[in-house]
Design an enzyme around this catalytic site. Structure first.
Site, PDB file in Angstrom:
ATOM      1  CB  CYS A  85      -0.959   0.282   1.311  1.00 48.14           C
ATOM      2  SG  CYS A  85      -2.152  -1.789   0.964  1.00 48.14           S
ATOM      3  CG  HIS A  95      -2.221   4.517   5.089  1.00 44.79           C
ATOM      4  ND1 HIS A  95      -1.874   4.156   4.176  1.00 44.79           N
ATOM      5  CD2 HIS A  95      -2.149   3.239   5.663  1.00 44.79           C
ATOM      6  CE1 HIS A  95      -2.077   3.116   3.746  1.00 44.79           C
ATOM      7  NE2 HIS A  95      -1.838   2.555   4.488  1.00 44.79           N
ATOM      8  CG  HIS A 109      -6.428   0.523   1.691  1.00 47.96           C
ATOM      9  ND1 HIS A 109      -5.456   1.531   0.638  1.00 47.96           N
ATOM     10  CD2 HIS A 109      -5.722   0.370   1.894  1.00 47.96           C
ATOM     11  CE1 HIS A 109      -4.354   1.119   1.211  1.00 47.96           C
ATOM     12  NE2 HIS A 109      -4.555   0.310   2.291  1.00 47.96           N
TER      13      HIS A 109
END
Length: 396
Positions: free
Chosen positions: A158, A291, A326
């Site tokens: 990620c 994040h 996400h």
């Protein structure tokens, strides 16, 4: 100031262009909903941030032949990368030393998982075998755009797109390239949906980053790219600058295969390094695009790291994953675009679905849009394997 950003392109669950994404962000309109394009019995049991265009619609928009072997990852990436070059008014990538650094985690598995049982017997499906690996979409996009300088793929989970952006800046600073298109693309697939379900960090409700009662993340699909250019090119071509990439940092927790460390060491070190390179003090950061995955582990770890860096002088912060889900490897680039939009609009985007602060840290993200003078935005991207990256964007 750092390296200039002269173009950006994006396609996500909240819009198929920069302008559409900005409109949704300013209106606090989330793109998370039920799964539509993947046939599964569980489509009503999960929430995702899905690009509404089908592969056929993307193909027509890109003027590709009906019969091709682009994966959805490649199609989304080509839309965003093409838009980034158009935004930067670049029609010929051979004029300067130009590179392309793309990132992905899903690669072409959206197609190979569909046809894997047919490969041995159905010749027409075998064209997708070669598209499975992570570099396929990168090479296809580079070839279509006419980029034949350095072309490479980054896959650090990620934090992938943040690392692609960081590498692009370093190559320009080192004098290896004059211009580089950087970012990432990932599509939804059964493999990733089931994988995150197995990890028990996927929510069946709308994700609520940094909330005490958060249940997990919503997966998303998206692509975004930035055009980075050297001062020489900017001055020679009299380019408009959207923002500057002024700082960057990468560190590793070295703690666990998928979990962040209890004290947020990797995140802390990445933020410290980015501030050092940008020559900024923590109190000069006006906004943090966190994040903020809405998983129990990440949000607590990131909160602790934020407190270690900023102490009691916490800047306004939010997680825009509550808009898009996400988006895995693309997340760092999606949120880079959002950080630049925040600088352009002098506006902070809200953290949707937040109600109750975590008792461990008491941190509260902003829950409604705020008009504010912003000069520096810090954006975090943390990946499995402990790979933590931070970017700092500064007003042009």
């Amino acid at each position: 100031m750092g390296v200039a950003i002269t173009g950006m392109g994006i396609i996500s669950a909240i819009g198929h262009s920069v302008e559409e994404n900005k409109t949704s962000l300013l209106a606090s309109k989330s793109g998370i909903g039920n799964l539509r394009h993947i046939l599964t019995n569980h489509s009503q049991a999960i929430k995702v941030g899905e690009v509404l265009l089908s592969n056929a619609e993307l193909t027509r928009q890109l003027h590709l032949p009906e019969i091709h072997n682009y994966t959805r990852t490649g199609l989304l990436g080509l839309v965003a990368a093409t838009a980034a070059l158009e935004n930067s008014n670049i029609s010929d990538c051979s004029t300067y030393r130009t590179g392309f650094i793309s990132s992905t985690t899903v690669g072409g598995m959206d197609m190979t998982e569909q046809y894997i049982k047919q490969f041995a017997t159905d010749v027409t499906t075998q064209k997708y075998i070669a598209t499975h690996h992570a570099g396929d979409s990168t090479q296809k996009i580079a070839d279509t755009l006419g980029i034949n300088g350095l072309v490479t793929t980054i896959s650090t989970a990620c934090s992938s797109a943040a690392n692609a952006i960081m590498l692009g800046e370093r190559l320009i600073k080192a004098g290896k390239l004059d211009r580089v298109v950087v970012g990432g693309t990932d599509s939804l697939s059964k493999f990733t949906i089931n994988g995150f379900k197995t990890l028990m960090i996927q929510s069946d409700a709308l994700c609520a980053p940094f909330d005490a009662h958060r249940k997990g993340l919503n997966l998303g699909e998206a692509a975004a790219y930035l055009v980075l250019e050297s001062d020489t090119v900017v001055q020679k071509e009299k380019k408009d600058v959207l923002a500057y990439l002024s700082g960057y940092g990468n560190a590793n927790d070295a703690f666990h295969q998928t979990a962040s460390s209890d004290n947020g060491e990797g995140a802390f070190l990445a933020m410290q390094k980015a501030l050092e390179i940008a020559n900024l003090n923590p109190d000069q950061i006006d906004y943090i695009n966190a994040h903020g995955t809405a998983t129990p582990n990440n949000d607590l770890s990131e909160s602790i790291a934020l407190k270690r860096v900023f102490g009691d002088q916490m800047p306004d912060f939010s997680s825009t994953k509550s808009f898009t889900g996400h988006t895995l490897a693309a997340a760092g680039a999606i949120e880079a675009v959002f950080s630049i939009l925040a600088l352009q609009e002098q506006y902070l985007f809200p953290n949707l679905n937040f109600n109750t602060p975590m008792p461990e840290t008491g941190l509260k993200p902003i829950t409604s849009g705020i008009k504010k003078e912003i000069r520096h935005v810090l954006s975090n991207s943390f990946g499995f394997g402990g790979n933590c990256s931070t970017l700092i964007f500064s007003k042009a």
